[in-house]
Design a protein around this motif. Sequence first.
Motif, PDB file in Angstrom:
ATOM      1  N   VAL A   1      -5.723   4.238  -4.226  1.00  0.00           N
ATOM      2  CA  VAL A   1      -4.579   5.069  -3.850  1.00  0.00           C
ATOM      3  C   VAL A   1      -4.950   6.547  -3.936  1.00  0.00           C
TER       4      VAL A   1
ATOM      5  N   ARG B   1       0.827  -1.201   0.000  1.00  0.00           N
ATOM      6  CA  ARG B   1       0.000   0.000   0.000  1.00  0.00           C
ATOM      7  C   ARG B   1       0.861   1.250   0.000  1.00  0.00           C
ATOM      8  N   GLY B   2       1.870   1.284   0.876  1.00  0.00           N
ATOM      9  CA  GLY B   2       2.765   2.437   0.917  1.00  0.00           C
ATOM     10  C   GLY B   2       3.576   2.577  -0.351  1.00  0.00           C
TER      11      GLY B   2
ATOM     12  N   ASN C   1       2.728   1.630  -3.413  1.00  0.00           N
ATOM     13  CA  ASN C   1       1.873   2.130  -4.489  1.00  0.00           C
ATOM     14  C   ASN C   1       1.575   3.618  -4.317  1.00  0.00           C
ATOM     15  N   GLN C   2       1.345   4.036  -3.078  1.00  0.00           N
ATOM     16  CA  GLN C   2       1.131   5.460  -2.830  1.00  0.00           C
ATOM     17  C   GLN C   2       2.374   6.267  -3.191  1.00  0.00           C
TER      18      GLN C   2
ATOM     19  N   MET D   1       2.813   9.442  -5.707  1.00  0.00           N
ATOM     20  CA  MET D   1       3.409  10.692  -5.243  1.00  0.00           C
ATOM     21  C   MET D   1       4.591  11.095  -6.120  1.00  0.00           C
TER      22      MET D   1
ATOM     23  N   TYR E   1       6.376   9.717   2.849  1.00  0.00           N
ATOM     24  CA  TYR E   1       5.529   9.699   1.650  1.00  0.00           C
ATOM     25  C   TYR E   1       6.238   9.105   0.442  1.00  0.00           C
TER      26      TYR E   1
ATOM     27  N   ARG F   1      -7.097   7.610  -1.015  1.00  0.00           N
ATOM     28  CA  ARG F   1      -6.360   7.773   0.243  1.00  0.00           C
ATOM     29  C   ARG F   1      -5.540   9.056   0.238  1.00  0.00           C
ATOM     30  N   LEU F   2      -4.857   9.321  -0.860  1.00  0.00           N
ATOM     31  CA  LEU F   2      -4.026  10.523  -0.938  1.00  0.00           C
ATOM     32  C   LEU F   2      -4.881  11.783  -0.902  1.00  0.00           C
TER      33      LEU F   2
ATOM     34  N   ASP G   1      -6.001  12.467   2.646  1.00  0.00           N
ATOM     35  CA  ASP G   1      -4.903  13.002   3.461  1.00  0.00           C
ATOM     36  C   ASP G   1      -4.504  14.409   3.050  1.00  0.00           C
TER      37      ASP G   1
END
Length: 369
Positions: A48, A12-13, A15-16, A20, A356, A51-52, A55
């Motif tokens: 993704v 998950r991190g 892919n985020q 980014m 990030y 979620r971004l 945030d």
Amino acid sequence: MTRITADVRFLRGYNQARVMALGRTVRTFERSTVVEATGLTPQAVSKVIARLSADGLIRPAGVRRTGIGKPAVVYELVPDSRYAIGAHVARRTLRLVLVDLAGTVHHSTVSPLPGDFTPEQFLVALAAGIDAMTGSSGVRGRLTGVGIGMIGPLDHAHGLVRDAHGLQHWHDVPLREIAEKHLGLPVHLDKDVTAGITAEAWRHGGTFGDAALIMIESGIGGGFWLGGTAHRGAHTNAGEFGHTVVDLNGPRCVCGRHGCLEIVHNQAADAGDIDRAARVVAVGVVNLLQTLDLAHVVLAGADLLRHSRTYLAAVTEAVQADARRADWLTTKVTLSSLGADVIAAGAAMQVLDQHYGIPELAHSLIVGS
């Protein structure tokens, strides 16, 4: 934590972080852009982006109509949603920068440090500088953390400064830990040159191949970007480029050895012979290229930049003269795009990467009870 949970969190991190990274390199993007660039499924990209957006890291920037069908939502990075402070600790000065999520330097200050300063003196100066930089700008609540680019030798993995060259009060100092307690903020500690090469990699993006950053400021160091990531070495202390020997009968260096590139260079520079000092560095760079076969060499550091043309010419000439097959053994030599801010900016970018960017695999795939 189970391994399955750790794997899911890592992916998950990861892919985020890919989204980014795309947001930092293009002005706007849409779901199909991300699918094409990353190879993720449309469903995964939608999650993704959701979620971004939640945030506040990205936001809608309009729609794009392609004719038939539902218009595509266009997104953009929100640079001022997060900031980081970067610190460059030299033997004489402390340089601080404020960097946003896109990697833009907004403020830069430099202040003197006491001669042979102690950890306590450094922390006082660091806290005062951060307060001055963030007190009236309204970014304190969006501050992700503080990155410190420090003189080595340095144990990045454990946050320890181990007998920093030229400083007497830095024997196995747990700087990351004590700085976090003193500042009340997350702290990332790395060698100065490793922070610097990270900044250059951010600026160049995917076109940045294997590269080195050569810094001349109080001392001489080399940061390495190999295989798409910063190279720290087996003990996270890679970068002591200035302490490679170029004269077996040379003068004694601050590290205790004789004839190191740094002391030979410094003697020439102190005597006012900048041409010779630059040629000494050029010899070291050519030795480095013979060892690592690099595509790019970046020159940086306040002492170098005062004579940037001389150093750039000397290193470029030496590299070109040594390239016996210029049709395929080519190396680009440039000055840092961030000037004297490159170390501090890179330290800030490392903080943003930590939160990030690509997660640390070793820390993410933990098998717990």
